[in-house]
Design a protein around this motif. Structure first.
Motif, mmCIF file in Angstrom:
data_model
loop_
_atom_site.group_PDB
_atom_site.id
_atom_site.type_symbol
_atom_site.label_atom_id
_atom_site.label_comp_id
_atom_site.label_asym_id
_atom_site.label_seq_id
_atom_site.Cartn_x
_atom_site.Cartn_y
_atom_site.Cartn_z
ATOM 1 N N MET A 1 -29.635 7.628 3.778
ATOM 2 C CA MET A 1 -31.077 7.615 3.952
ATOM 3 C C MET A 1 -31.650 8.929 3.447
ATOM 4 S SD MET A 1 -31.662 8.378 8.039
ATOM 5 C CE MET A 1 -33.439 8.529 7.778
ATOM 6 N N GLU A 2 -32.960 8.968 3.265
ATOM 7 C CA GLU A 2 -33.655 10.192 2.910
ATOM 8 C C GLU A 2 -34.249 10.797 4.181
ATOM 9 O OE1 GLU A 2 -33.941 11.596 -0.260
ATOM 10 O OE2 GLU A 2 -32.394 10.101 -0.705
ATOM 11 N N ILE A 3 -34.068 12.108 4.335
ATOM 12 C CA ILE A 3 -34.567 12.812 5.510
ATOM 13 C C ILE A 3 -35.706 13.722 5.072
ATOM 14 C CG2 ILE A 3 -33.988 14.426 7.362
ATOM 15 C CD1 ILE A 3 -31.047 13.598 6.979
ATOM 16 N N PRO A 4 -36.919 13.545 5.620
ATOM 17 C CA PRO A 4 -38.025 14.438 5.250
ATOM 18 C C PRO A 4 -37.797 15.836 5.819
ATOM 19 C CG PRO A 4 -38.701 12.919 6.993
ATOM 20 C CD PRO A 4 -37.330 12.485 6.561
ATOM 21 N N VAL A 5 -37.924 16.843 4.964
ATOM 22 C CA VAL A 5 -37.762 18.245 5.356
ATOM 23 C C VAL A 5 -38.979 19.011 4.835
ATOM 24 C CG1 VAL A 5 -35.235 18.150 5.392
ATOM 25 C CG2 VAL A 5 -36.408 18.720 3.268
ATOM 26 N N PRO A 6 -39.163 20.264 5.277
ATOM 27 C CA PRO A 6 -40.376 21.000 4.895
ATOM 28 C C PRO A 6 -40.624 21.091 3.398
ATOM 29 C CG PRO A 6 -39.296 22.122 6.713
ATOM 30 C CD PRO A 6 -38.381 21.001 6.295
ATOM 31 N N ASP A 7 -39.558 21.127 2.565
ATOM 32 C CA ASP A 7 -39.773 21.274 1.127
ATOM 33 C C ASP A 7 -39.484 19.987 0.346
ATOM 34 O OD1 ASP A 7 -37.054 21.334 1.591
ATOM 35 O OD2 ASP A 7 -36.623 22.839 0.060
ATOM 36 N N GLY A 8 -39.527 18.840 1.023
ATOM 37 C CA GLY A 8 -39.316 17.567 0.328
ATOM 38 C C GLY A 8 -38.453 16.625 1.117
ATOM 39 N N THR A 9 -37.349 16.175 0.531
ATOM 40 C CA THR A 9 -36.399 15.311 1.225
ATOM 41 C C THR A 9 -34.985 15.731 0.869
ATOM 42 O OG1 THR A 9 -36.350 13.659 -0.555
ATOM 43 C CG2 THR A 9 -37.967 13.320 1.223
ATOM 44 N N ILE A 10 -34.049 15.416 1.768
ATOM 45 C CA ILE A 10 -32.630 15.602 1.480
ATOM 46 C C ILE A 10 -31.910 14.292 1.794
ATOM 47 C CG2 ILE A 10 -32.653 18.082 1.933
ATOM 48 C CD1 ILE A 10 -31.357 17.440 4.669
ATOM 49 N N ARG A 11 -30.703 14.172 1.306
ATOM 50 C CA ARG A 11 -29.905 12.984 1.576
ATOM 51 C C ARG A 11 -29.261 13.071 2.959
ATOM 52 N NH1 ARG A 11 -28.654 14.619 -3.543
ATOM 53 N NH2 ARG A 11 -26.770 15.662 -2.786
ATOM 54 N N GLY A 12 -28.900 11.921 3.499
ATOM 55 C CA GLY A 12 -28.196 11.900 4.769
ATOM 56 C C GLY A 12 -27.484 10.579 4.973
ATOM 57 N N HIS A 13 -26.538 10.564 5.893
ATOM 58 C CA HIS A 13 -25.794 9.353 6.241
ATOM 59 C C HIS A 13 -26.110 8.998 7.686
ATOM 60 C CE1 HIS A 13 -22.582 6.381 6.380
ATOM 61 N NE2 HIS A 13 -22.097 6.968 7.464
ATOM 62 N N LEU A 14 -26.696 7.825 7.892
ATOM 63 C CA LEU A 14 -27.083 7.354 9.218
ATOM 64 C C LEU A 14 -26.133 6.266 9.687
ATOM 65 C CD1 LEU A 14 -29.259 7.227 11.554
ATOM 66 C CD2 LEU A 14 -30.302 5.361 10.225
ATOM 67 N N ALA A 15 -25.695 6.346 10.942
ATOM 68 C CA ALA A 15 -24.853 5.302 11.528
ATOM 69 C C ALA A 15 -25.389 4.977 12.917
ATOM 70 C CB ALA A 15 -23.405 5.770 11.622
#
Length: 231
Positions: free
Chosen positions: A1-15
């Motif tokens: 999934m994409e995780i919203p962060v202060p400078d945009g988005t980063i990747r992540g793995h959700l389970a």
């Protein structure tokens, strides 16, 4: 999934917990902080295992912003400084979990190797419980002031973190932080991580291979500790 962060988005793995997990949502959350290798298959498997145990688990990719070498350097600098975008990323992952309708809002953090160092520093930054695996202690131990409950696991044969378990136990005791710190005498660094065959062989030569007995006992302790402090 994409995780919203202060400078945009980063990747992540959700389970998320599956149908076979006892109980209904909402469940507590866990942010999983990967080791120096990054968001590998091993890191994803660990995240999935937390979900199978009844937690909504999210592993942010702290290396989302560029090449591996550049990211490793910048993330380690931020860990040493105790501030920076990596810590913002962890806070963002915690917020994403806490806002989910299938999460209770109580979120813990678990980290491995480099990630264990982040889990220790982040223990005083809004998490409800922290589980560092062979994490380096903060350079400034005042980072542990106001820490949430901590369940930590170290290897007695870890040549890079000799005495870390005893020192952490001492520091947490002095601060009155509920904790469970164990050093496994026969285990080395990375004893709870599993990598592909060739990598594992190299790690074994360096005294950093997987130790099933120590890993499984640490998992038992961590899940029991999280069940107590997150549920």
């Amino acid at each position: 999934m994409e995780i919203p962060v202060p400078d945009g988005t980063i990747r992540g793995h959700l389970a998320t917990p599956g149908r076979l997990v006892a109980g209904e949502p909402p469940w507590p959350g866990v942010v999983v902080v990967h080791d120096v290798v990054g968001l590998s298959r091993d890191a994803r498997n660990i995240t999935d295992r937390f979900a199978a145990a009844g937690f909504v688990a999210l592993a942010p990719d702290l290396y989302s912003r560029g090449g591996f070498v550049r990211c490793v350097r910048s993330v380690f600098r931020e860990l040493t400084a105790g501030r920076g975008r990596a810590f913002d990323d962890l806070a963002a992952a915690r917020s994403v979990l806490a806002a989910r309708p299938d999460c209770t809002g109580r979120v813990g953090v678990a980290g491995f190797c480099m990630g264990g160092g982040f889990a220790l520093v982040a223990a005083s930054r809004g998490f409800a419980a922290s589980a560092p695996y062979y994490g380096p202690l903060p350079n400034d131990l005042s980072a542990l002031d106001g820490a949430c409950p901590v369940v930590a696991s170290y290897g007695g044969k870890d040549r890079w973190l000799k005495g870390a378990a005893a020192k952490l136990d001492e520091e947490l005791s002095a601060r009155g932080v509920p904790h469970d710190v164990v050093e496994y005498p026969e285990a080395g660094h990375s004893f709870a991580n599993q990598f592909p065959g060739p990598v594992d062989v190299l790690l074994k030569i360096a005294g950093m291979s997987y130790d099933r007995d120590a890993s499984e006992d640490a998992w038992r302790r961590v899940l029991a500790f999280f069940a107590e402090h997150l549920r």
